[in-house]
Design a protein around this motif. Structure first.
Motif, PDB file in Angstrom:
ATOM      1  N   ARG A 125       0.831  -1.208   0.000  1.00 56.27           N
ATOM      2  CA  ARG A 125       0.000   0.000   0.000  1.00 56.27           C
ATOM      3  C   ARG A 125       0.864   1.256   0.000  1.00 56.27           C
ATOM      4  O   ARG A 125       0.522   2.251  -0.655  1.00 56.27           O
ATOM      5  N   SER A 153       1.287  14.333   8.512  1.00 57.25           N
ATOM      6  CA  SER A 153      -0.149  14.080   8.671  1.00 57.25           C
ATOM      7  C   SER A 153      -0.893  15.370   8.982  1.00 57.25           C
ATOM      8  O   SER A 153      -1.993  15.603   8.475  1.00 57.25           O
ATOM      9  N   ARG A 190      -3.850  16.749   6.818  1.00 54.91           N
ATOM     10  CA  ARG A 190      -5.173  16.850   7.457  1.00 54.91           C
ATOM     11  C   ARG A 190      -5.716  18.261   7.366  1.00 54.91           C
ATOM     12  O   ARG A 190      -6.919  18.468   7.200  1.00 54.91           O
ATOM     13  N   ARG A 216      -0.232   9.422   4.616  1.00 56.91           N
ATOM     14  CA  ARG A 216      -1.503   9.171   3.934  1.00 56.91           C
ATOM     15  C   ARG A 216      -2.157   7.901   4.454  1.00 56.91           C
ATOM     16  O   ARG A 216      -3.366   7.870   4.722  1.00 56.91           O
ATOM     17  N   LEU A 217      -1.364   6.838   4.620  1.00 58.94           N
ATOM     18  CA  LEU A 217      -1.909   5.574   5.102  1.00 58.94           C
ATOM     19  C   LEU A 217      -2.333   5.689   6.565  1.00 58.94           C
ATOM     20  O   LEU A 217      -3.370   5.140   6.970  1.00 58.94           O
ATOM     21  N   ARG A 268      -5.670   7.254   6.817  1.00 61.62           N
ATOM     22  CA  ARG A 268      -6.772   6.373   6.401  1.00 61.62           C
ATOM     23  C   ARG A 268      -7.250   5.508   7.559  1.00 61.62           C
ATOM     24  O   ARG A 268      -8.445   5.229   7.675  1.00 61.62           O
ATOM     25  N   TRP A 269      -6.341   5.030   8.399  1.00 62.59           N
ATOM     26  CA  TRP A 269      -6.775   4.205   9.537  1.00 62.59           C
ATOM     27  C   TRP A 269      -6.823   5.017  10.837  1.00 62.59           C
ATOM     28  O   TRP A 269      -6.857   4.467  11.926  1.00 62.59           O
ATOM     29  N   GLU A 270      -6.842   6.365  10.719  1.00 57.19           N
ATOM     30  CA  GLU A 270      -7.006   7.278  11.851  1.00 57.19           C
ATOM     31  C   GLU A 270      -5.938   7.020  12.906  1.00 57.19           C
ATOM     32  O   GLU A 270      -6.224   6.816  14.091  1.00 57.19           O
ATOM     33  N   LEU A 283      -9.183  -1.116   7.791  1.00 58.69           N
ATOM     34  CA  LEU A 283      -9.397  -0.594   6.439  1.00 58.69           C
ATOM     35  C   LEU A 283     -10.430  -1.428   5.686  1.00 58.69           C
ATOM     36  O   LEU A 283     -11.272  -0.884   4.959  1.00 58.69           O
ATOM     37  N   LYS A 327     -13.844  -0.682   7.187  1.00 57.34           N
ATOM     38  CA  LYS A 327     -14.249   0.678   6.836  1.00 57.34           C
ATOM     39  C   LYS A 327     -14.815   0.725   5.422  1.00 57.34           C
ATOM     40  O   LYS A 327     -15.801   1.420   5.152  1.00 57.34           O
ATOM     41  N   GLN A 328     -14.202  -0.017   4.532  1.00 60.94           N
ATOM     42  CA  GLN A 328     -14.678  -0.056   3.148  1.00 60.94           C
ATOM     43  C   GLN A 328     -16.040  -0.731   3.050  1.00 60.94           C
ATOM     44  O   GLN A 328     -16.865  -0.361   2.204  1.00 60.94           O
TER      45      GLN A 328
END
Length: 827
Positions: A19, A56, A60, A286-287, A290-292, A316, A319-320
């Protein structure tokens, strides 16, 4: 050290790497992502985490971070370091794009405060492009990426001649085409074409001799020939010579540019690498977003204290799909370094184990893991893992042999800075022997001071962990009523595998399960049943505790309301008394004036009988009027006082003398509780003995069961009281002072509520259900009578809110009908 070589693949880090590679824009960033691994130096890890956290924040907040040029100039620059070589136009355009990114990134951080992004600003400090480099590139290349005419006088002259010659060739070609169209040799819409860089005329093969010239090519079908008219051959030759001269001049210009900027190539290579590092940091950020992810606090020594941890890849995926993941609180300290997780299959044990390894590896690789604020993590120097089947036919290794090879390596390498992960510990061989070997290995590894997470189904390991130093039992919770896992990690007690329940739910014959129970013996079945009962009772009492807390809160609010009402009533009472007193004083003053006037009139009339009689009559009337007014006021005052007293009495009866005052109870120090001290569980009337203390909690033995409980739920008792309550031998009462077998034998499943008031009846039903849960009774009968159905409806309303009540109904009409309620409990 990382063991084995497949460690990253086993815990899922290889999927994280893919990823990250996809999120990188530059070839250098992708290469760095391909080779990234965990760091083992605390300062390096802290620097990476800070850099990812800063990036981040930039992403953000929506700040427009400059583009990172997706170029790699390492090979061209390395080749051009040799004198006499040059970089071609595409390679110089990559360099120009790289320089543009470097300038924009440097300007971006120059505009920020020096303390805003310290790590990233330190990375780009001194990132400046010499104006001379930009000037030379702009002089040679235009905006369209081509070498400019002004790059040299010779190039400008050559291109001017080329333009003039191309114009002349174009005019002549148009004239020849028009002539051929007129003669009918070619179609009216035929245009000139190019073959081998020369202008030619497409003409049908049968007419190719009509135009004098050179045939350069034919179409694939062979129906069209491409002819260069003879009168254009010389002009095309001249144009070709000019093109070759242009190429020679461009090579000379590029060679001069390469020679001039060769001293800056090393610096350009550093810029290229720096942009790749920034690209990797941005991909991590970025990754992490995505998973906070959240940056944990780094500890000076190895430890894990995570709040609401989530498996990144599972988060992830869920979440999708729009699903929710169950977070876990995980803690490994110097005192309790190893977590032994048990529980049913498919309950989340392996996911929890892999989550620990993956999150810690992500932290040491510079990612922000999916944790809550306040999480703490140390640094581990070794990662060891034994997950999955690694049997090898080539090496003559069975599944169990491969596990033993891993365990041999674990025993040799483990130390206080090691984090190890073992899934399904001890499986692969005869259970009794495998369990014994596993227990010995666990004892050896625990003695090394290593940290780790283990999953198992073996009961001997659960028993060993309950008394071993540095090991803590944990369980994945399971809803036995609905037969589904809850995926919640409960630390402090072992878990049941629920093998018989799962088998029964699948549909195995009951006779098979009964024979299986007999084969394994009552001791093992009882142990598993005790674990399930503890889990069931804990869930039940937690639910009741929450209800009590909510009721207490509601009562406190109602008490405040009643207190305010009492105060308002008292205020009104005082107001009425004051008004009555004032009116009485005014009335008395008026009466006194009338009496004085009457006396004066009597004296003035000199004892005239008629006049005296009239005055006496007026005085009698006035007396009656005053008496009536005072009685009315007294009644109003008395009524107000009586109403206020009723409200106050009702509040005192319901809530006590005043509103509930909630005080925060300070945790009692464990120093007052010593090993061997006898205690009583306050809310269950059970007696036990202290085995150990740990941070506000006590490890106690209640009969044959060992559990962990907060200090505020127990109280010390004397040895005499303990012996009186538990008897001469703990074995006679396996649950301390609570003789479960005696209570079970004396328990009646029938409850008679006739003649009781509603509140008394509800209290009896509550105690009746609690007692049934403790003794394991599932079929109950409540006799409440028929009457108007008020008590029946009240009881059923209560039963509908009790979790363990699965069903209730009227008794058969032959045995009481609506006067009796049948209750079914389900655990």
């Amino acid at each position: 050290m990382i063991y084995p070589d497949t460690f990253e693949e086993k815990i899922g880090f290889s999927q994280i790497r893919k990823r990250v590679i996809d999120l990188c824009d530059s070839p250098v960033g992708k290469e760095l992502a391909e080779n990234m691994t965990a760091a083992f130096n605390r300062e390096d890890i802290a620097c990476q985490l800070d850099g990812t956290d800063e990036m981040s924040a930039i992403l953000r907040f929506g700040t427009d971070f400059p583009e990172i040029a997706p170029v790699d100039i390492r090979n061209p620059v390395s080749r051009a370091m040799v004198v006499g070589t040059w970089l071609d136009v595409p390679e110089w355009l990559d360099i120009r794009r790289l320089i543009q990114s470097v300038k924009q990134i440097g300007q971006y951080f120059d505009r920020k405060e020096k303390t805003l992004y310290p790590v990233l600003q330190k990375m780009v400090i001194g990132l400046k492009v010499s104006p001379l480099i930009q000037e030379q590139l702009d002089q040679v290349f235009g905006r369209n990426g081509q070498v400019r005419d002004q790059a040299s006088p010779a190039l400008r002259q050559i291109r001017q001649e080329m333009v003039h010659l191309q114009s002349s060739i174009g005019r002549r070609m148009e004239r020849i085409l028009q002539s051929a169209r007129t003669e009918g040799w070619i179609e009216q819409d035929t245009q000139a074409s190019i073959r081998d860089g020369r202008l030619v005329i497409p003409i049908p093969v049968f007419n190719k001799r009509r135009i004098a010239g050179l045939i350069h090519d034919e179409s694939a079908s062979g129906k069209t020939a491409f002819v260069e008219p003879i009168e254009l051959v010389e002009l095309n030759n001249e144009l070709r010579e000019l093109e070759l001269a242009e190429q020679r001049e461009i090579i000379r210009i590029l060679t001069d540019l390469t020679n001039f900027l060769r001293p800056y190539f090393s610096e350009m290579s550093e810029w290229n690498h720096l942009l790749g590092e920034l690209d990797l940091v941005r991909a991590k950020a970025r990754l992490s977003i995505r998973w906070e992810g959240c940056k944990p606090q780094l500890s000076d020594h190895p430890e894990i204290s995570w709040r609401e941890s989530k498996h990144p890849l599972l988060y992830l995926a869920f979440k999708q799909e729009g699903k929710q993941i169950v977070p876990q609180d995980i803690q490994l300290t110097q005192e309790k370094r190893i977590l032994l997780i048990s529980g049913p299959n498919a309950g989340g044990k392996s996911v929890c184990l892999k989550s620990v390894g993956l999150i810690q590896y992500l932290i040491q690789s510079g990612f922000l893991p999916p944790l809550a604020e306040g999480s703490v993590s140390g640094v581990f120097k070794q990662f060891l893992v034994d997950i999955g089947d690694e049997q090898s036919i080539e090496n003559d290794l069975s599944t169990y042999s491969s596990h033993l090879l891993h365990m041999k390596h674990f025993i040799r390498q483990s130390d206080s800075s090691t984090l190890f992960l073992i899934d399904e510990f001890g499986t692969g061989t005869e259970p009794q022997l495998g369990g014994a070997i596993a227990e010995s290995i666990l004892e050896e590894i625990a003695g090394s001071g290593a940290f780790g997470v283990i999953t198992t189904h073996y009961s001997n390991l659960k028993h060993f962990a309950s008394g071993a130093e540095g090991i803590l039992n944990a369980a994945m919770r399971f809803d036995a009523q609905r037969m589904r896992p809850l995926f919640e990690l409960e630390i402090g007690k072992p878990g049941s595998s629920f093998a018989f329940e799962i088998a029964r739910n699948i549909g195995l014959p009951e006779s098979v399960l009964e024979r299986a129970s007999l084969k394994i013996g009552t001791k093992q079945v009882s142990f598993d049943q005790h674990l399930r009962q503890i889990s069931r009772d804990k869930k039940y009492w937690e639910t009741k505790r929450d209800k009590i807390r909510r009721s207490s809160r509601d009562l406190d609010e109602l008490m405040v309301k009643y207190t305010d009402l009492v105060a308002a009533t008292e205020k009104e009472r005082k107001k009425i008394l004051a008004e009555t007193r004032r009116e009485s004083e005014d009335l008395l003053a008026g009466i006194n004036r009338k009496i004085e006037q009457a006396i004066r009139e009597i004296r003035e009339s000199q004892a005239d009988k008629e006049r005296s009689k009239k005055v006496r009559s007026e005085l009698d009337s006035l007396r009656n009027q005053v008496k009536g007014s005072l009685e009315v006021r007294k009644k109003e005052s008395d009524q107000a006082i009586e109403d206020g007293e009723k409200v106050a009495a009702k509040a005192r009866k319901k809530f006590g003398a005043g509103p509930t005052e909630v005080k925060e109870k300070k945790p009692e120090s464990t120093s007052n509780w010593i090993k061997g001290r006898k205690i009583r569980l306050i809310d269950r009337d059970l007696y036990g003995e202290i085995l150990d203390t740990r941070e506000g909690n006590l490890v106690i033995a209640v009969g044959q069961m060992i559990t962990t409980i907060p200090i505020d739920q127990v109280e010390p008792v004397s040895e005499k009281e303990y012996r009186e309550k538990t008897g001469n031998s703990d074995k006679t009462k396996p649950f301390g002072g609570y003789d479960l077998e005696a209570r079970r034998l004396s328990f009646s499943p029938n409850l008679d509520l006739r003649g009781l008031r509603a509140d008394e009846a509800l209290q009896r039903v509550t105690e009746f259900i609690d007692e049934a849960v403790m003794v394991g009774e599932t079929n109950l009968r409540i006799l409440h009578g028929k009457g108007d159905g008020i008590l029946r409806n009240l009881i059923r309303e209560y039963l509908s809110g009790v979790d363990v009540v699965s069903h209730y109904q009227d008794e058969d009409i032959r045995f009481g009908g609506t006067g009796i309620t049948i209750v079914r409990l389900s655990y």
